[in-house]
Scaffold this active site. Structure first.
Site, PDB file in Angstrom:
ATOM      1  N   HIS A   1      52.662 -65.253 -26.952  1.00 30.08           N
ATOM      2  CA  HIS A   1      52.075 -65.941 -28.109  1.00 30.08           C
ATOM      3  C   HIS A   1      53.212 -66.418 -28.996  1.00 30.08           C
ATOM      4  O   HIS A   1      53.609 -65.731 -29.948  1.00 30.08           O
ATOM      5  CB  HIS A   1      51.145 -65.002 -28.868  1.00 30.08           C
ATOM      6  CG  HIS A   1      50.374 -65.662 -29.965  1.00 30.08           C
ATOM      7  ND1 HIS A   1      49.156 -65.205 -30.405  1.00 30.08           N
ATOM      8  CD2 HIS A   1      50.643 -66.749 -30.741  1.00 30.08           C
ATOM      9  CE1 HIS A   1      48.715 -65.974 -31.391  1.00 30.08           C
ATOM     10  NE2 HIS A   1      49.609 -66.917 -31.610  1.00 30.08           N
TER      11      HIS A   1
ATOM     12  N   GLU B   1      49.175 -68.118 -25.545  1.00 30.89           N
ATOM     13  CA  GLU B   1      48.261 -68.097 -26.686  1.00 30.89           C
ATOM     14  C   GLU B   1      48.875 -68.849 -27.848  1.00 30.89           C
ATOM     15  O   GLU B   1      50.104 -68.908 -27.987  1.00 30.89           O
ATOM     16  CB  GLU B   1      48.003 -66.648 -27.135  1.00 30.89           C
ATOM     17  CG  GLU B   1      47.392 -65.747 -26.093  1.00 30.89           C
ATOM     18  CD  GLU B   1      47.225 -64.329 -26.605  1.00 30.89           C
ATOM     19  OE1 GLU B   1      46.472 -63.570 -25.970  1.00 30.89           O
ATOM     20  OE2 GLU B   1      47.851 -63.971 -27.626  1.00 30.89           O
TER      21      GLU B   1
ATOM     22  N   HIS C   1      42.754 -57.533 -27.730  1.00 25.84           N
ATOM     23  CA  HIS C   1      43.106 -57.082 -29.076  1.00 25.84           C
ATOM     24  C   HIS C   1      42.735 -55.611 -29.254  1.00 25.84           C
ATOM     25  O   HIS C   1      41.572 -55.232 -29.249  1.00 25.84           O
ATOM     26  CB  HIS C   1      42.466 -57.903 -30.191  1.00 25.84           C
ATOM     27  CG  HIS C   1      43.306 -57.913 -31.441  1.00 25.84           C
ATOM     28  ND1 HIS C   1      44.344 -58.795 -31.643  1.00 25.84           N
ATOM     29  CD2 HIS C   1      43.303 -57.117 -32.531  1.00 25.84           C
ATOM     30  CE1 HIS C   1      44.916 -58.561 -32.803  1.00 25.84           C
ATOM     31  NE2 HIS C   1      44.308 -57.536 -33.363  1.00 25.84           N
TER      32      HIS C   1
ATOM     33  N   HIS D   1      50.467 -54.667 -27.403  1.00 28.00           N
ATOM     34  CA  HIS D   1      51.017 -53.647 -28.301  1.00 28.00           C
ATOM     35  C   HIS D   1      50.837 -52.238 -27.754  1.00 28.00           C
ATOM     36  O   HIS D   1      51.811 -51.475 -27.639  1.00 28.00           O
ATOM     37  CB  HIS D   1      50.360 -53.765 -29.679  1.00 28.00           C
ATOM     38  CG  HIS D   1      50.892 -52.792 -30.680  1.00 28.00           C
ATOM     39  ND1 HIS D   1      52.074 -52.987 -31.366  1.00 28.00           N
ATOM     40  CD2 HIS D   1      50.417 -51.593 -31.102  1.00 28.00           C
ATOM     41  CE1 HIS D   1      52.307 -51.971 -32.161  1.00 28.00           C
ATOM     42  NE2 HIS D   1      51.309 -51.107 -32.024  1.00 28.00           N
TER      43      HIS D   1
END
Length: 238
Positions: free
Chosen positions: A43, A70, A190, A214
């Site tokens: 991203h 992204e 997410h 993450h």
């Protein structure tokens, strides 16, 4: 089969903290593929605080699994997609200063804008996915943009999961069935992790892809990257 796409933004964040090229973003991407990742996600943001635009160009030359880029579809993003022609472009509505994605598109308000962007991306031979909240009102307008897929914004699911996983998943199952009825492919991403991913997959078995960065990179600090990717893969094999 639900594919695991590994988001390597955090690898770039670590590199950028000290300058130089350690860790090497391209090497980590190739290692992730070798360890079982079925896609690589990046991203690039306008300030290049993690993935840089040059990283995207370098990665496009070597990634052999599905390359997913992204971003907010400003002119620089669109030019980048035309240049590297990734397998997938995921459109997110983030403003430039956003730390991370925090909401999906209002596909009612932005339907005409998205329709034009999707058509332009299709000219590059790139599949398009639109980041979207788990609200049914946004799905038919998303279909009308011509997009190939939608990506479910799963932060609300992840937040509610520890206290009531059945209630947390309910709106996602509802919109997933709607997406299937509309003929839309289905991605998710997410705040997905080793605690909540398996239940998501069990509840929505026809998910095409999940994008995880993450939590996966954090887990790799404890378990190692190869082992961590295999652990995530096993959560999807249900």
């Amino acid at each position: 089969m639900t594919k695991l796409s590994v988001n390597i933004n955090k690898i770039a964040t670590l590199r950028n903290a000290r300058g130089g090229n350690n860790p090497n973003v391209v090497k980590v991407a190739l290692d992730a593929e070798r360890f079982g990742a079925q896609g690589i996600t990046v991203h690039p943001r306008p300030d290049e605080r993690h993935i840089r635009y040059q990283d995207v160009i370098d990665l496009a030359k070597v990634v052999t699994t599905e390359f997913n880029i992204e971003g907010y579809p400003d002119q620089r993003f669109m030019d980048l997609i035309r240049l590297v022609r990734p397998a997938q472009a995921t459109l997110v509505p983030d403003p430039p200063q956003a730390i991370t994605s925090s909401s999906g598109w209002d596909t009612i308000k932005h339907q005409l804008l998205l329709r034009d962007i999707v058509a332009e991306l299709h000219e590059s031979g790139t599949r398009v996915s639109i980041f979207i909240n788990p609200e049914s009102k946004y799905f038919e307008p998303a279909k009308n943009t011509g997009t190939d897929r939608v990506e479910l914004y799963t932060e609300p699911y992840a937040t509610a999961y520890p206290s009531n996983k059945e209630e947390a998943i309910r709106p996602y199952v509802e919109v997933a069935l709607l997406a299937k009825e509309l003929g839309l492919g289905l991605n998710a991403g997410h705040d997905l992790d080793l605690h909540n991913l398996k239940f998501l997959k069990e509840s929505i078995p026809f998910l095409d892809e999940v994008s995880i960065g993450h939590a996966l990179i954090c887990d790799a600090l404890y378990f190692g990257l190869e082992n961590t990717i295999q652990m995530y893969r096993r959560q999807l094999e249900v």
